[in-house]
Scaffold this active site. Structure first.
Site, PDB file in Angstrom:
ATOM      1  N   HIS A 113       0.840  -1.206   0.000  1.00  0.00           N
ATOM      2  CA  HIS A 113       0.000   0.000   0.000  1.00  0.00           C
ATOM      3  C   HIS A 113       0.875   1.256   0.000  1.00  0.00           C
ATOM      4  O   HIS A 113       0.597   2.224  -0.703  1.00  0.00           O
ATOM      5  CB  HIS A 113      -0.884   0.048   1.260  1.00  0.00           C
ATOM      6  N   LYS A 173     -15.641  -8.836   4.754  1.00  0.00           N
ATOM      7  CA  LYS A 173     -14.450  -9.311   5.471  1.00  0.00           C
ATOM      8  C   LYS A 173     -14.534  -8.933   6.945  1.00  0.00           C
ATOM      9  O   LYS A 173     -14.890  -7.798   7.269  1.00  0.00           O
ATOM     10  CB  LYS A 173     -13.183  -8.646   4.904  1.00  0.00           C
ATOM     11  N   ARG A 192      -1.996  -5.936  -8.481  1.00  0.00           N
ATOM     12  CA  ARG A 192      -0.824  -6.832  -8.407  1.00  0.00           C
ATOM     13  C   ARG A 192      -0.952  -7.890  -9.491  1.00  0.00           C
ATOM     14  O   ARG A 192      -0.717  -7.611 -10.647  1.00  0.00           O
ATOM     15  CB  ARG A 192      -0.738  -7.465  -7.011  1.00  0.00           C
ATOM     16  N   SER A 213      -2.584  -7.858   2.819  1.00  0.00           N
ATOM     17  CA  SER A 213      -2.893  -7.808   4.257  1.00  0.00           C
ATOM     18  C   SER A 213      -3.212  -9.213   4.763  1.00  0.00           C
ATOM     19  O   SER A 213      -2.830  -9.575   5.883  1.00  0.00           O
ATOM     20  CB  SER A 213      -4.079  -6.879   4.514  1.00  0.00           C
TER      21      SER A 213
END
Ligand code: PNS
Length: 160
Positions: A18, A42, A91, A129
């Site tokens: 990040h 989440k 990504r 994460s």
């Protein structure tokens, strides 16, 4: 006129990936608002207050990075802040479908909004994460994946 972008996410917790995206964006925008929210699907490890506080600690001295939180739709938050650029990191190909869906949804909700994707440096490509939380939950060393304050916070959460 100042060029400002919003970098939205759950940041549970913020990682070097990040941070790399934020640093890259400062090459072409004047300011970035890191906007933290709760992801509807989440469960988070850190509370939203903890996530915001960690990011604020990292950008304590930066005049170009603001840290904020929001609830509800991102487009509504952006309208309120009068910002129309969304930053997202991209990504692997696996990110693409989800990001593409979000881009199209946000564009339908507000046609003035543009999403800009940035690729983090290849050394950060695999960091997420979730991976960081998994390593920390197994008491592994995450110091190369996250800033020091985050590594300390993870140690406290997982008691090691
Ligand atoms: O870091 P994440 O969890 O991948 O970030 C996803 C996030 C928070 C950017 C996304 O879920 C979001 O924008 N949530 C706010 C609610 C919203 O506006 N949803 C419609 C667009 S998908």
């Amino acid at each position: 006129m100042e060029r400002i972008a919003v970098y939205p996410g759950s940041f549970d917790p913020i990682t070097m990936g990040h941070i790399d995206v934020i640093e890259r964006s400062l090459g072409f925008v004047d300011r970035v608002v890191v906007a933290v929210t709760n992801h509807s699907r989440k469960n988070s490890l850190f509370t939203i207050e903890e996530r915001v506080a960690l990011i604020r600690t990292i950008y304590d001295k930066s005049k170009r990075v603001e840290v904020d939180r929001f609830n509800g739709l991102l487009v509504n938050y952006m309208k309120k802040k009068r910002i129309n650029i969304i930053l997202r990191g991209l990504r692997a190909v696996s990110d693409f479908e989800y990001e593409f869906q979000m881009l199209l949804a946000n564009r339908k909700l507000d046609s003035r909004i543009e999403t800009v994707f940035l690729m983090p440096g290849e050394e950060f490509f695999f960091i997420s994460s979730s991976i960081v939380k998994e390593i920390a939950s197994l008491k592994g060393d995450v110091s190369m994946f996250v800033p020091e304050v985050v590594a300390e916070a993870l140690k406290k959460k997982f008691k090691y």
